[in-house]
Design a protein around this motif. Structure first.
Motif, PDB file in Angstrom:
ATOM      1  N   ARG A 144      41.290  40.391  32.571  1.00 18.75           N
ATOM      2  CA  ARG A 144      40.141  41.082  31.985  1.00 18.75           C
ATOM      3  C   ARG A 144      39.039  40.100  31.624  1.00 18.75           C
ATOM      4  O   ARG A 144      37.857  40.321  31.923  1.00 18.75           O
ATOM      5  N   ARG A 145      39.414  39.005  30.970  1.00 25.49           N
ATOM      6  CA  ARG A 145      38.432  37.992  30.572  1.00 25.49           C
ATOM      7  C   ARG A 145      37.734  37.404  31.804  1.00 25.49           C
ATOM      8  O   ARG A 145      36.499  37.287  31.836  1.00 25.49           O
ATOM      9  N   MET A 146      38.502  37.055  32.819  1.00 23.02           N
ATOM     10  CA  MET A 146      37.937  36.458  34.039  1.00 23.02           C
ATOM     11  C   MET A 146      36.975  37.424  34.729  1.00 23.02           C
ATOM     12  O   MET A 146      35.876  37.026  35.149  1.00 23.02           O
ATOM     13  N   MET A 147      37.378  38.682  34.840  1.00 26.72           N
ATOM     14  CA  MET A 147      36.531  39.677  35.503  1.00 26.72           C
ATOM     15  C   MET A 147      35.234  39.899  34.741  1.00 26.72           C
ATOM     16  O   MET A 147      34.161  40.006  35.342  1.00 26.72           O
ATOM     17  N   LEU A 148      35.331  39.955  33.423  1.00 29.04           N
ATOM     18  CA  LEU A 148      34.131  40.155  32.623  1.00 29.04           C
ATOM     19  C   LEU A 148      33.180  38.967  32.724  1.00 29.04           C
ATOM     20  O   LEU A 148      31.963  39.149  32.837  1.00 29.04           O
ATOM     21  N   GLU A 149      33.710  37.748  32.682  1.00 27.13           N
ATOM     22  CA  GLU A 149      32.864  36.551  32.766  1.00 27.13           C
ATOM     23  C   GLU A 149      32.105  36.462  34.083  1.00 27.13           C
ATOM     24  O   GLU A 149      30.961  36.033  34.118  1.00 27.13           O
ATOM     25  N   ARG A 150      32.752  36.837  35.180  1.00 26.66           N
ATOM     26  CA  ARG A 150      32.133  36.712  36.503  1.00 26.66           C
ATOM     27  C   ARG A 150      31.562  38.030  37.029  1.00 26.66           C
ATOM     28  O   ARG A 150      31.077  38.081  38.160  1.00 26.66           O
ATOM     29  N   HIS A 151      31.629  39.085  36.228  1.00 31.12           N
ATOM     30  CA  HIS A 151      31.172  40.408  36.662  1.00 31.12           C
ATOM     31  C   HIS A 151      31.866  40.825  37.959  1.00 31.12           C
ATOM     32  O   HIS A 151      31.249  41.421  38.843  1.00 31.12           O
ATOM     33  N   ALA A 152      33.144  40.506  38.062  1.00 31.88           N
ATOM     34  CA  ALA A 152      33.923  40.819  39.263  1.00 31.88           C
ATOM     35  C   ALA A 152      34.612  42.168  39.088  1.00 31.88           C
ATOM     36  O   ALA A 152      35.145  42.464  38.018  1.00 31.88           O
ATOM     37  N   ARG A 153      34.593  42.946  40.128  1.00 28.33           N
ATOM     38  CA  ARG A 153      35.262  44.249  40.074  1.00 28.33           C
ATOM     39  C   ARG A 153      36.595  44.238  40.806  1.00 28.33           C
ATOM     40  O   ARG A 153      37.392  45.152  40.646  1.00 28.33           O
ATOM     41  N   TYR A 154      36.816  43.212  41.607  1.00 31.04           N
ATOM     42  CA  TYR A 154      38.043  43.108  42.405  1.00 31.04           C
ATOM     43  C   TYR A 154      38.553  41.677  42.381  1.00 31.04           C
ATOM     44  O   TYR A 154      37.754  40.742  42.422  1.00 31.04           O
TER      45      TYR A 154
END
Length: 154
Positions: A92-102
């Motif tokens: 969750r943290r990684m996706m939020l930091e990079r605005h990644a959806r996948y």
């Protein structure tokens, strides 16, 4: 909760594309399979990620003329990766930091699947729902008589 827990529920169907495939064919696969992403694999290794975000950017960049565009031209060349043992809070943290959806999921050098932001959100909601049920059951089983006696004495 770990990424492996999500993959176990999600199933093992995985679609990949090669970097030299046409963007048009990749878009057709994404539309046909109702998918927001494809993992880009070359020589057995993950080399990129193609999501609807990259597709839209490339369509705009080429004024809609993408017949000659390859996946390599459009893909995210350094996608976020996680492992089957990565904790969901970290994903969750990684996706939020990079605005990644996948995010492709790896086990060593083997691609195991892809988790989406939707998968992560669903897992969090299910985990919180389970915890809420446990707390409600605990509260229902609270010894009322003892509690009332303690309050009356004090």
């Amino acid at each position: 909760m770990k990424v492996s827990d999500i993959l176990r529920v999600k199933g093992g169907t995985l679609y990949v594309v090669k970097p030299d495939d046409s963007l048009t064919q990749a878009m057709a696969t994404m539309a046909e399979k109702d998918m927001g992403s494809l993992v880009v694999v070359e020589g057995g290794a993950v080399v990129g990620m193609l999501t609807f975000r990259e597709v839209i950017k490339d369509v705009v960049r080429h004024n809609g003329q993408v017949a000659q565009v390859t996946v390599r031209d459009a893909m995210e060349k350094q996608p976020l990766l996680c492992t089957v043992d990565t904790e969901m809070d970290e994903v969750r943290r990684m996706m939020l930091e990079r605005h990644a959806r996948y995010m492709p999921v790896m086990d060593g050098s083997m691609l195991m699947g892809v988790v989406s932001f939707y998968d992560v959100a669903k897992a969090v909601v299910e985990e919180q729902s389970f915890e809420n049920q446990l707390l409600k059951a605990y509260i229902r089983d609270w010894p009322q008589a003892e509690n009332a006696t303690d309050n009356a004495a004090g």
